[in-house]
Structures are given as structure tokens and as C-alpha cells.
Design a protein around this motif. Structure first.
Motif, short mmCIF file in Angstrom:
data_model
loop_
_atom_site.label_atom_id
_atom_site.label_comp_id
_atom_site.label_asym_id
_atom_site.label_seq_id
_atom_site.Cartn_x
_atom_site.Cartn_y
_atom_site.Cartn_z
N GLU A 1 0.83 -1.21 0.00
CA GLU A 1 0.00 0.00 0.00
C GLU A 1 0.86 1.26 0.00
N ARG A 2 1.99 1.23 0.69
CA ARG A 2 2.89 2.38 0.72
C ARG A 2 3.46 2.66 -0.66
N ILE A 3 3.84 1.61 -1.36
CA ILE A 3 4.37 1.77 -2.72
C ILE A 3 3.28 2.28 -3.65
N LYS A 4 2.08 1.75 -3.52
CA LYS A 4 0.96 2.17 -4.36
C LYS A 4 0.63 3.66 -4.16
N GLN A 5 0.75 4.13 -2.92
CA GLN A 5 0.46 5.54 -2.62
C GLN A 5 1.67 6.45 -2.85
N GLN A 6 2.79 5.88 -3.25
CA GLN A 6 4.03 6.61 -3.47
C GLN A 6 4.52 7.30 -2.20
N GLY A 7 4.44 6.58 -1.11
CA GLY A 7 4.94 7.08 0.17
C GLY A 7 3.83 7.59 1.07
N ILE A 8 4.03 7.44 2.38
CA ILE A 8 3.02 7.89 3.34
C ILE A 8 3.60 8.88 4.34
N GLY A 9 4.85 9.27 4.16
CA GLY A 9 5.49 10.19 5.09
C GLY A 9 5.82 11.52 4.44
N SER A 10 5.77 12.56 5.24
CA SER A 10 6.08 13.90 4.73
C SER A 10 7.58 14.14 4.76
N PRO A 11 8.04 15.15 4.02
CA PRO A 11 9.42 15.59 4.23
C PRO A 11 9.54 16.27 5.59
N ARG A 12 10.73 16.65 5.98
CA ARG A 12 10.91 17.34 7.26
C ARG A 12 10.22 18.70 7.20
N LEU A 13 9.40 18.98 8.20
CA LEU A 13 8.62 20.21 8.25
C LEU A 13 9.13 21.09 9.39
N VAL A 14 9.39 22.35 9.10
CA VAL A 14 9.87 23.29 10.10
C VAL A 14 8.66 23.89 10.81
N ILE A 15 8.63 23.79 12.12
CA ILE A 15 7.52 24.31 12.92
C ILE A 15 7.72 25.81 13.12
N THR A 16 6.72 26.62 12.72
CA THR A 16 6.78 28.06 12.92
C THR A 16 6.01 28.49 14.15
N ASP A 17 4.97 27.75 14.50
CA ASP A 17 4.15 28.09 15.66
C ASP A 17 3.46 26.80 16.12
N CYS A 18 3.11 26.73 17.41
CA CYS A 18 2.43 25.55 17.92
C CYS A 18 1.65 25.91 19.18
N SER A 19 0.80 24.99 19.59
CA SER A 19 0.00 25.21 20.79
C SER A 19 0.90 25.15 22.03
N LEU A 20 0.36 25.58 23.13
CA LEU A 20 1.12 25.67 24.38
C LEU A 20 1.62 24.31 24.84
N HIS A 21 0.82 23.25 24.66
CA HIS A 21 1.21 21.91 25.09
C HIS A 21 2.48 21.47 24.35
N LEU A 22 2.49 21.70 23.04
CA LEU A 22 3.65 21.32 22.24
C LEU A 22 4.83 22.25 22.51
N HIS A 23 4.54 23.53 22.67
CA HIS A 23 5.59 24.51 22.91
C HIS A 23 6.37 24.18 24.18
N ASN A 24 5.66 23.75 25.22
CA ASN A 24 6.33 23.39 26.47
C ASN A 24 7.29 22.22 26.31
N LEU A 25 7.00 21.33 25.37
CA LEU A 25 7.93 20.22 25.10
C LEU A 25 9.09 20.66 24.23
N LEU A 26 8.81 21.51 23.23
CA LEU A 26 9.83 21.89 22.27
C LEU A 26 10.88 22.84 22.83
N ILE A 27 10.54 23.62 23.85
CA ILE A 27 11.51 24.57 24.39
C ILE A 27 12.52 23.92 25.34
N LEU A 28 12.36 22.64 25.62
CA LEU A 28 13.28 21.97 26.54
C LEU A 28 14.68 21.84 25.97
#
Length: 143
Positions: A28-55
Motif C-alpha cells: 500500500e505504501r508503494i501504491k500511494q508513493q509514500g506515506i510520510g512527509s518531508p521534514r517540516l519546520v515548525i513556525t508556531d504551535c500550541s502551548l502543550h507542544l511549545h512546552n515540550l519543544l523549548i526543553l
């Protein structure tokens, strides 16, 4: 829901599989030509995620994995791996600014950079939108 997926925990794996379905098979992965994104740069996020990312002082990046009934937004903080699990019925994906995609689930959100020359990112987001459209139930008014 944010889950720590650093370790092989069967309860967490079962929880993700129940909400989003089992991972696609290799065929199925080959048929869909991949199921993963390239690396994405985070510009903004919610507070829950921000608290993890600033560590740590690393650049805030994530990736998106497509599943049969949703997506997983994966990111790292310190030496731990985290997953934001988003089923299609709770997924809101739109392009707010000219060079930014926004991915929402309830109180959680991630905004990622997508410049005009990043055609792989635009193609993947289109693939996610098409998968969401196929997964949603049809309306009663349809013949």
C-alpha cells in the motif's frame, strides 16, 4: 492527544492503532508513493507542544505519517520522541498564510513552513486532504 512513543510500549501502540488504524502495508505504501512527509519546520504551535519543544535548543521540526483513519505528527524533544495523534474526523488542515500550513486537533495545533519552492510539502498536504475526503462518510442526501 500527545503520546511519548520513544519506547516500545504495547499499550500505546494499541491505542494509536485503535484510533488511526494499523499502519499501511509495504504494498500500500508503494501504491500511494509514500506515506510520510518531508521534514517540516515548525513556525508556531500550541502551548502543550511549545512546552515540550523549548526543553532543548534544537531546531523545531516535525514530520507527518499518513494512516488509514488519520495522521500522526511526530517530533522530538531532548532524547524523547512524541506523537500528536489526529484522526481524520478531528483533523483541520488549511493554509493560513502564503507560506504556512496549519494542522489542528481540538486544542492542539502545529503551523509548518511551506515555501513556494517546496513542492514535496504541497503535494503531501494535498495527499492528506484527499485521504481525509475518502475516509469521511458520505452524506445521506447523496444517491
Amino acid at each position: 492527544m500527545i503520546l511519548n512513543v520513544s519506547y516500545n510500549n504495547k499499550a500505546i501502540t494499541k491505542q494509536i492503532d485503535e484510533e488511526l488504524g494499523k499502519p499501511f502495508t509495504l504494498k500500500e505504501r508503494i501504491k500511494q508513493q509514500g506515506i510520510g512527509s518531508p521534514r517540516l519546520v515548525i513556525t508556531d504551535c500550541s502551548l502543550h507542544l511549545h512546552n515540550l519543544l523549548i526543553l532543548d535548543s534544537n531546531r523545531n521540526v516535525c514530520n507527518i505519517e499518513l494512516r488509514p483513519k488519520g495522521i500522526i505528527v511526530g517530533f522530538r524533544s531532548l532524547l524523547e520522541s512524541y506523537a500528536l495523534v489526529i484522526p481524520f474526523y478531528k483533523l483541520v488542515l488549511y493554509k493560513g498564510k502564503a507560506e504556512e500550513y496549519s494542522v489542528y486537533r481540538d486544542d492542539y495545533y502545529v503551523k509548518v513552513l511551506a515555501r513556494s519552492k517546496d513542492t514535496a510539502i504541497h503535494a503531501f498536504m494535498l495527499k492528506v486532504l484527499n485521504a481525509k475526503a475518502k475516509a469521511l462518510p458520505t452524506r445521506l442526501e447523496d444517491p
